[in-house]
Design an enzyme around this catalytic site. Structure first.
Site, PDB file in Angstrom:
ATOM      1  N   GLU A 165     -13.943  -3.976 -31.435  1.00 41.69           N
ATOM      2  CA  GLU A 165     -13.725  -3.523 -30.054  1.00 41.69           C
ATOM      3  C   GLU A 165     -12.643  -2.448 -29.924  1.00 41.69           C
ATOM      4  O   GLU A 165     -12.152  -2.165 -28.850  1.00 41.69           O
ATOM      5  CB  GLU A 165     -13.379  -4.732 -29.149  1.00 41.69           C
ATOM      6  N   TYR A 167      -9.594  -2.504 -31.242  1.00 40.63           N
ATOM      7  CA  TYR A 167      -8.216  -2.989 -31.256  1.00 40.63           C
ATOM      8  C   TYR A 167      -7.521  -2.599 -32.574  1.00 40.63           C
ATOM      9  O   TYR A 167      -8.109  -1.917 -33.430  1.00 40.63           O
ATOM     10  CB  TYR A 167      -8.184  -4.505 -31.042  1.00 40.63           C
ATOM     11  N   ARG A 215     -13.828 -10.835 -36.767  1.00 42.07           N
ATOM     12  CA  ARG A 215     -14.704 -10.108 -35.825  1.00 42.07           C
ATOM     13  C   ARG A 215     -14.773  -8.649 -36.268  1.00 42.07           C
ATOM     14  O   ARG A 215     -13.760  -7.940 -36.271  1.00 42.07           O
ATOM     15  CB  ARG A 215     -14.180 -10.235 -34.390  1.00 42.07           C
ATOM     16  N   HIS A 253     -13.763  -0.509 -26.646  1.00 43.01           N
ATOM     17  CA  HIS A 253     -13.600  -0.553 -25.183  1.00 43.01           C
ATOM     18  C   HIS A 253     -13.679   0.833 -24.555  1.00 43.01           C
ATOM     19  O   HIS A 253     -14.044   0.972 -23.395  1.00 43.01           O
ATOM     20  CB  HIS A 253     -12.288  -1.230 -24.814  1.00 43.01           C
ATOM     21  N   GLN A 340     -18.502  -9.291 -12.161  1.00 37.73           N
ATOM     22  CA  GLN A 340     -17.734  -9.194 -10.921  1.00 37.73           C
ATOM     23  C   GLN A 340     -16.584 -10.188 -10.818  1.00 37.73           C
ATOM     24  O   GLN A 340     -15.551  -9.867 -10.258  1.00 37.73           O
ATOM     25  CB  GLN A 340     -18.673  -9.377  -9.722  1.00 37.73           C
TER      26      GLN A 340
HETATM   27  P1  NAP Z   1     -20.642  -1.099   1.686  1.00 39.27           P
HETATM   28  O1  NAP Z   1     -20.319  -1.256   0.258  1.00 39.27           O
HETATM   29  O2  NAP Z   1     -19.674  -1.532   2.716  1.00 39.27           O
HETATM   30  O3  NAP Z   1     -20.973   0.454   1.887  1.00 39.27           O
HETATM   31  C1  NAP Z   1     -21.364   0.969   3.094  1.00 39.27           C
HETATM   32  C2  NAP Z   1     -21.515   2.489   2.993  1.00 39.27           C
HETATM   33  O4  NAP Z   1     -21.884   2.972   4.254  1.00 39.27           O
HETATM   34  C3  NAP Z   1     -20.254   3.180   2.602  1.00 39.27           C
HETATM   35  O5  NAP Z   1     -20.579   4.207   1.685  1.00 39.27           O
HETATM   36  C4  NAP Z   1     -19.733   3.763   3.895  1.00 39.27           C
HETATM   37  O6  NAP Z   1     -19.095   4.947   3.522  1.00 39.27           O
HETATM   38  C5  NAP Z   1     -20.976   3.957   4.701  1.00 39.27           C
HETATM   39  N1  NAP Z   1     -20.795   3.755   6.140  1.00 39.27           N
HETATM   40  C6  NAP Z   1     -20.071   2.790   6.767  1.00 39.27           C
HETATM   41  N2  NAP Z   1     -20.171   2.904   8.096  1.00 39.27           N
HETATM   42  C7  NAP Z   1     -20.988   3.953   8.334  1.00 39.27           C
HETATM   43  C8  NAP Z   1     -21.470   4.569   9.501  1.00 39.27           C
HETATM   44  N3  NAP Z   1     -21.137   4.125  10.719  1.00 39.27           N
HETATM   45  N4  NAP Z   1     -22.287   5.633   9.372  1.00 39.27           N
HETATM   46  C9  NAP Z   1     -22.620   6.112   8.163  1.00 39.27           C
HETATM   47  N5  NAP Z   1     -22.181   5.564   7.016  1.00 39.27           N
HETATM   48  C10 NAP Z   1     -21.373   4.498   7.105  1.00 39.27           C
HETATM   49  O7  NAP Z   1     -21.978  -1.816   2.036  1.00 39.27           O
HETATM   50  P2  NAP Z   1     -23.361  -1.864   1.293  1.00 39.27           P
HETATM   51  O8  NAP Z   1     -23.566  -0.698   0.414  1.00 39.27           O
HETATM   52  O9  NAP Z   1     -24.340  -2.120   2.345  1.00 39.27           O
HETATM   53  O10 NAP Z   1     -23.239  -3.097   0.379  1.00 39.27           O
HETATM   54  C11 NAP Z   1     -23.010  -4.382   0.916  1.00 39.27           C
HETATM   55  C12 NAP Z   1     -22.305  -5.202  -0.087  1.00 39.27           C
HETATM   56  O11 NAP Z   1     -23.233  -5.684  -1.038  1.00 39.27           O
HETATM   57  C13 NAP Z   1     -21.322  -4.365  -0.844  1.00 39.27           C
HETATM   58  O12 NAP Z   1     -20.057  -4.400  -0.281  1.00 39.27           O
HETATM   59  C14 NAP Z   1     -21.345  -4.935  -2.169  1.00 39.27           C
HETATM   60  O13 NAP Z   1     -20.263  -5.798  -2.388  1.00 39.27           O
HETATM   61  C15 NAP Z   1     -22.645  -5.716  -2.264  1.00 39.27           C
HETATM   62  N6  NAP Z   1     -23.385  -5.057  -3.287  1.00 39.27           N
HETATM   63  C16 NAP Z   1     -22.824  -5.008  -4.488  1.00 39.27           C
HETATM   64  C17 NAP Z   1     -23.467  -4.366  -5.469  1.00 39.27           C
HETATM   65  C18 NAP Z   1     -22.853  -4.313  -6.817  1.00 39.27           C
HETATM   66  O14 NAP Z   1     -23.331  -3.599  -7.655  1.00 39.27           O
HETATM   67  N7  NAP Z   1     -21.820  -5.038  -7.097  1.00 39.27           N
HETATM   68  C19 NAP Z   1     -24.668  -3.764  -5.252  1.00 39.27           C
HETATM   69  C20 NAP Z   1     -25.226  -3.827  -4.000  1.00 39.27           C
HETATM   70  C21 NAP Z   1     -24.548  -4.479  -3.015  1.00 39.27           C
HETATM   71  P3  NAP Z   1     -18.408   5.955   4.558  1.00 39.27           P
HETATM   72  O15 NAP Z   1     -17.833   5.089   5.646  1.00 39.27           O
HETATM   73  O16 NAP Z   1     -17.399   6.683   3.740  1.00 39.27           O
HETATM   74  O17 NAP Z   1     -19.513   6.817   4.980  1.00 39.27           O
HETATM   75 FE1  SF4 Z   2     -19.192 -12.994 -15.236  1.00 37.09          FE
HETATM   76 FE2  SF4 Z   2     -20.391 -14.980 -13.936  1.00 37.09          FE
HETATM   77 FE3  SF4 Z   2     -21.177 -12.458 -13.534  1.00 37.09          FE
HETATM   78 FE4  SF4 Z   2     -21.687 -13.742 -15.835  1.00 37.09          FE
HETATM   79  S1  SF4 Z   2     -22.479 -14.232 -13.802  1.00 37.09           S
HETATM   80  S2  SF4 Z   2     -20.917 -11.681 -15.642  1.00 37.09           S
HETATM   81  S3  SF4 Z   2     -19.829 -14.935 -16.088  1.00 37.09           S
HETATM   82  S4  SF4 Z   2     -19.180 -13.320 -13.038  1.00 37.09           S
END
Ligand code: NAP
Ligand code: SF4
Length: 675
Positions: A165, A167, A215, A253, A340
């Site tokens: 990795e 290290y 490792r 990494h 996450q």
């Molecule tokens: P979000 O992450 O809160 O993003 C919302 C987007 O909309 C932002 O880019 C924001 O940027 C824009 N926005 C906010 N208000 C707005 C408005 N009035 N008009 C136009 N644009 C606006 O929400 P999301 O994308 O819907 O996702 C929801 C949640 O699902 C996320 O927070 C995330 O945690 C989860 N999720 C996670 C993943 C992941 O890969 N971990 C993938 C999908 C979803 P600006 O305000 O700068 O325009």
């Molecule tokens: Fe980490 Fe749990 Fe997501 Fe697996 S499911 S990557 S252990 S948070």
């Protein structure tokens, strides 16, 4: 007859026999740094009870300069040894075996005192290391060996010497980081010297009846990394120096190729480990993106390894092996490789846990016990929050009814599973389906629950989720403007040129969906390797192809926009955001920050920039997808309140801002644990 005969077969190491072929790989959970050794012990003991053959602890620093960050846990004093004994004795009482990883971070140590073979700064650390002199090298080797001896004193069954990795030990092995011209640099014999001195002297210090895992990085994925001839040479020398097992490591990494994220195909790198089989006499372990007993069994059946290493799957489910033994793999909570709650927590200095299993690393703080007073509980909304609450409450003995207006469970998880690279979400929804049946949750699908439907319940949990935020852009009622839910559910097709309003998690997901033509490289290993430029370390140093990443052309021309004047994707996961950004860049997605949305017309999306609304620009688009975030769906919660009914509101219905499945599931489990 088990479905996993190879996985569950014992492995004789001479002085000790492992009860199966499963190693729980090292994870830096942050637990050791809490100083709560009962909590550390319970984390490992739970996994020992769950049947894993051998566990490796998070990396323990051999000295302060080798610690991954200031204050990193190590074994420096008699008190440290006494603390670690609490862990080892609890694991042994539970019938398990545990090895301590000795991790010297070298130039990856996040501190000004970091040391390395040469003063070559890492791209992922702000600190330039000090090149060691001869005496300094001797000190580092002696400290690593002392740590191994202390591990034995602390009751561990073995050590894992972290040589991969990127290290410290790995840094000596490759010219990328070792520019020395003395006996520790230059020829490969010289660059291997440190690794071999460490193993030989550690073996001498711990005696023969102790497991020494080395490792070894089998594919560095960095420029000027090792060739596979060097890997074989090192593996043989490590065996001769006294190692009992070789665990394989994949990628440094700092590599710009994902190695464990969810978009990496399952078992993506076992073909590299397979190349080592037959070259050494000691057992070889394959790792990375192995997350079900069947995948693990297939790896062993293909002759790619003698054992499998899995780490995050043991956060998702401590009883992974026991459930495989019982023939109930369908009840194993799946690791979806999202990072996450584990790696992203580690990188931000928080204790690791698991998105799917919030009890991981909280075993002592979040007990889930049989309910003393079983009640009738209604849960409305079968998304992640509602599902987590329902199966936890039902598992405790409550009579739970789960309502959803959709005809299937999963809520927003069903959107995630439509995204190329997020196929693991299929398994998560399938697991919830199993657990709903297993715990006896009564399902009421296909109909919105109203206040009257909830009259007969003792407790009501509202998990109605979110509705898309309306961005109120003039012209958004045009026929070519669609919401992300309609697109991802397949109800509408996008044109060839697409503008995406909003660049949060969903905006990025939608862009990923649109640049693919329905085929996902995550389920096509050769396509994935081409996309990221993964070659064969027998042909090119470090296993990087000479031509670099060569993705398929994008299926559509996509423009991703946000109003904030900051780098797009800045707020995505710490350990995965770069992958999403790189993947979209490779597909030519244009990312535009700092826009004002002026209007939409038949030609596309009109934007301007800055407070003065300057530099008007037309983003020509056949389709405009709205991904402007979420708002809580509180219709039912408000109606219950108006009717004077108490209810627990969780998940997106509670807080929509920055909502993700991690918080939703955590809230659902914690509430259900208390009812
Ligand atoms: P979000 O992450 O809160 O993003 C919302 C987007 O909309 C932002 O880019 C924001 O940027 C824009 N926005 C906010 N208000 C707005 C408005 N009035 N008009 C136009 N644009 C606006 O929400 P999301 O994308 O819907 O996702 C929801 C949640 O699902 C996320 O927070 C995330 O945690 C989860 N999720 C996670 C993943 C992941 O890969 N971990 C993938 C999908 C979803 P600006 O305000 O700068 O325009
Ligand atoms: Fe980490 Fe749990 Fe997501 Fe697996 S499911 S990557 S252990 S948070």
């Amino acid at each position: 007859m088990t479905a996993y005969p190879r996985l569950l077969a014992p492995l004789d190491l001479g002085h000790v026999t492992l009860k199966n072929r499963v190693l729980m790989g090292s994870m830096h959970t942050g637990l050791e740094e809490t100083g709560d050794w009962n909590r550390v012990a319970e984390f490992y003991a739970a996994r020992a009870r769950g049947g894993v053959a051998l566990m490796v602890t998070g990396g323990m620093a051999p000295n302060p300069e080798g610690g991954i960050r200031p204050g990193a846990a190590g074994l420096y004093s008699t008190q440290d040894i006494a603390d670690h004994r609490i862990v080892t004795s609890r694991v042994h009482d539970a019938g398990g075996l545990i090895a301590m990883q000795v991790l010297h971070a070298g130039r990856y140590a996040l501190g000004p005192d970091c040391v390395a073979p040469s003063a070559v700064k890492s791209p992922i650390s702000p600190f330039a290391p000090t090149a060691l002199d001869e005496a300094g090298i001797e000190t580092q080797i002696a400290d690593i060996v002392t740590a191994a001896a202390r591990a034995r004193e602390a009751g561990y069954d073995g050590v894992e010497i972290m040589g991969s990795e990127g290290y410290f030990i790995n840094q000596f092995l490759v010219r990328h980081t070792n520019k020395r011209e003395d006996r520790w640099g230059g020829s490969y014999e010289n660059r291997m010297r440190l690794a071999l001195d460490v193993v030989r002297r550690a073996r001498a210090a711990v005696g023969d009846d102790f497991i020494v895992i080395y490792r070894l990085s089998v594919i560095d994925l960095v420029p000027d990394g090792s060739t596979f001839d060097e890997v074989i040479q090192l593996a043989r020398a490590v065996e001769a120096a006294g190692a009992s097992i070789i665990n394989t490591g994949i990628g440094w990494h700092e590599a710009r190729i994902p190695t464990i994220a969810t978009s990496v195909p399952r078992a993506a790198f076992v073909w590299v480990t397979r190349k080592l089989m037959g070259k050494v006499g000691i057992p070889v372990i394959a790792s990375n993106r192995i997350n079900t007993p069947q995948v693990a069994e297939d790896v062993l059946a293909s002759g790619a390894a003698d054992m499998v290493g899995m780490a995050r799957p043991f956060l998702a489910d401590a009883d992974f092996v026991a459930k495989a033994v019982a023939g109930r793999a369908d009840t194993i909570a799946p690791c979806i490789a999202c990072n996450q709650a584990c790696l992203d927590h580690t990188f931000s200095g928080r204790i690791s846990t698991c998105l799917v299993n919030p009890r991981a690393c909280y075993e002592t703080e979040l007990p889930i016990e049989k309910a003393t007073n079983p009640r009738r509980i209604a849960v409305v909304g079968a998304g992640p929050a509602g599902l987590a609450a329902a199966i936890t409450a039902a598992g405790r003995g409550h009579a739970v009814t789960l309502f959803d207006r959709d005809s299937r469970i999963g809520g927003q998880l069903n959107m995630a599973r439509a995204i190329p690279g997020k196929e693991e979400f299929h398994g998560l929804v399938a697991w919830y389906e199993t657990m709903v049946a297993e715990t006896g949750v009564a399902l009421r699908l296909g109909r919105a629950a109203g206040v009257d439907d909830l009259a007969d319940f003792d407790e009501v949990i509202v998990a109605t989720g979110v509705v898309p935020r309306d961005p109120e852009i003039p012209g958004q009622d045009g026929p070519h403007v669609v919401g992300y839910a309609d697109l991802l559910s397949g109800r509408v097709e996008a044109g060839r040129r697409v503008a995406i309003v909003g660049a949060g998690g969903i905006g990025f997901d939608v862009a990923e969906y649109l640049v693919h033509d329905g085929r996902s490289p995550t389920v096509d290993l050769e396509a994935w390797k081409r996309e990221w430029g993964v070659g064969d370390p027998s042909e090119t140093r470090g296993g990087l192809t000479p031509e670099g990443p060569a993705p398929e052309p994008p299926a559509r021309a996509v423009t991703l926009l946000q109003r904030k004047d900051e780098r797009l994707g800045k707020r995505l996961g710490k350990s995965t955001g770069w992958i999403h950004r790189a993947a979209l860049r490779m597909k030519g997605v244009e990312m535009v920050a700092g826009v004002n949305y002026e209007r939409i017309d038949a030609r596309g999306l009109h934007v301007s920039f800055g407070e003065e609304r300057a530099n008007p620009r037309l983003i020509e688009a056949d389709t405009i997808v709205l991904c402007a975030g979420q708002q809580s769906e509180r219709g039912l919660a408000d109606a219950l309140a108006a009717a004077g009914r108490a209810a627990h509101v969780i998940g997106g219905a509670d807080v929509a801002a920055e909502l993700d499945a991690k918080r939703a599931i955590d809230q659902g489990v914690r509430l259900a644990a208390m009812l």
